[in-house]
Design an enzyme around this catalytic site. Structure first.
Site, mmCIF file in Angstrom:
data_model
loop_
_atom_site.group_PDB
_atom_site.id
_atom_site.type_symbol
_atom_site.label_atom_id
_atom_site.label_comp_id
_atom_site.label_asym_id
_atom_site.label_seq_id
_atom_site.Cartn_x
_atom_site.Cartn_y
_atom_site.Cartn_z
ATOM 1 N N SER A 7 0.839 -1.195 0.000
ATOM 2 C CA SER A 7 0.000 0.000 0.000
ATOM 3 C C SER A 7 0.874 1.246 0.000
ATOM 4 C CB SER A 7 -0.837 -0.032 1.278
ATOM 5 O OG SER A 7 -1.361 1.243 1.549
ATOM 6 N N TYR A 45 -1.280 -0.844 10.928
ATOM 7 C CA TYR A 45 -1.561 -1.393 9.596
ATOM 8 C C TYR A 45 -0.370 -1.139 8.660
ATOM 9 C CZ TYR A 45 -3.257 -1.579 4.826
ATOM 10 O OH TYR A 45 -3.371 -1.841 3.480
ATOM 11 N N LYS A 79 2.451 -3.716 6.611
ATOM 12 C CA LYS A 79 2.783 -3.724 5.178
ATOM 13 C C LYS A 79 4.292 -3.548 4.972
ATOM 14 C CE LYS A 79 -1.177 -4.742 3.716
ATOM 15 N NZ LYS A 79 -1.421 -6.045 3.073
#
Ligand code: UDP
Length: 334
Positions: free
Chosen positions: A125, A149, A153
């Protein structure tokens, strides 16, 4: 026929990628625990592609579930979507996010290694770039996390970067995926009160929500509202096909942005959606949302050079396809 395992293949991006891979001539097996996907997605995919859809209900946190798939199928490569994706929720449940996103990846890699399958496309992302004034962002921009989050990643990318040379890894950094399949048969299954802009606007358009709150109109952008690089989910899906083809053909790893390179403001999106659905959409200006940046757009050149990827669909296409999907869903529940 080349066989691809799609973890999280019943989800929003996964289901669109399923169709793109099938259309490109791949044999595809979906592995999903259906925690964030409707049980009827495989049936819809079946209607759309005209053949039985191979689905295994299983969890990336269960090593036996994953090993069973590799024992039952002769897999050539994996596209790994199965993960949690809500930034706000990750702040509330950091361990859960790390467990699912990093632990799940490790389980998958171990099973792949045992089975001798060493090609993987990983859903990353633009969040890995953190807060930055560098716009549009090139892939060699340093990584920094701003949420658990984002941390998962970055950790996923770093783990994949440690693998030996006999692995070929495609790291795809998504910008803002929106829209739905042209058939209006699959799309995003939004929460009751969506956190993201387009699903929220869609619910204002269907009358399920009263009005949009525009988070800030005093950013240093042309109209003062936040600017993002929205990419049609079907373009994103095509990016996965090109990434997998490149791994199969070259055995070389790549890390690329998947975006259009174009920025659209919140008010641009509201205007394009209003045109797509043929009605005015109510909105009010609200305070800035914590953690938001003014502008986030991709440098898209590397994906073009290395994969031949170029997003083709416009903001208007994104809004029209979203509207076709959500208005069709509303008719079904009435
Ligand atoms: N946004 C907004 N109202 C909403 C949701 C989002 O004004 O209800 C804005 C947000 O501040 C950002 C843009 O829309 O400028 C895209 O937000 P989204 O959550 O869709 O994606 P993000 O870029 O934050 O991942």
């Amino acid at each position: 026929m080349v066989k691809i395992l799609l973890t999280g293949g019943a989800g929003y991006i996964g289901s669109h990628t399923y169709l793109a891979l099938v259309q490109a001539g791949f044999d595809v097996v979906i592995f999903d625990n259906f925690s964030n996907a409707k049980e009827d997605v495989p049936l819809r995919l079946q209607d759309l592609c005209g053949h039985t859809v191979d689905v295994v209900k299983g969890d990336v946190l269960d090593r036996r579930d994953i090993a069973d798939v590799f024992n039952a199928h002769d897999i050539d490569g994996v596209v790994h979507f199965a993960a949690k994706k809500a930034v706000g929720e990750s702040v509330e449940q950091p361990l859960d996010y790390i467990h699912t996103n990093v632990g799940g990846l490790l389980n998958l890699l171990a099973a792949m290694d045992d089975a001798g399958v060493r090609r993987i496309v990983f859903s990353s992302s633009a969040t890995v770039y953190g807060d930055t004034d560098v716009q549009p962002i090139p892939e060699d921009h340093p990584r920094a996390y701003t949420s658990p989050y984002a941390y998962t990643k970055i950790a996923g990318e770093q783990i994949l970067e440690q693998l030996s040379d006999d692995w070929a890894v495609g790291i795809l950094r998504y910008f803002n995926p929106v829209g739905a399949h042209q058939s209006a048969m699959i799309g995003e299954d939004a929460e009751d009160i969506p956190n993201n802009l387009m699903p929220y606007i869609a619910k204002v358009a269907t009358g399920q929500l009263e009005e949009l709150s525009v988070f800030g109109d005093d950013y240093a952008t042309p109209d003062g509202t936040g600017v993002r690089d929205y990419i049609h989910v079907e373009d994103l899906a095509d990016g996965h096909v090109l990434s997998m083809k490149s791994l199969l053909e070259t055995n070389q790893s790549h890390t690329v942005n998947l975006g259009t390179g174009e920025g659209s403001s919140v008010l641009d999106v509201v205007g394009a959606y209003a045109e797509a659905c043929g009605q005015d959409l109510k909105y009010k200006i609200a305070p800035r949302r914590d953690g938001d940046v003014a502008v986030l757009t991709a440098r898209p050149d590397k994906a073009k050079q290395e994969l031949g990827f170029e997003a083709k669909r416009s903001l208007s296409d994104m809004c029209k396809s979203s509207w076709a999907w959500v208005s069709g869903q509303r008719r079904n529940v009435k």
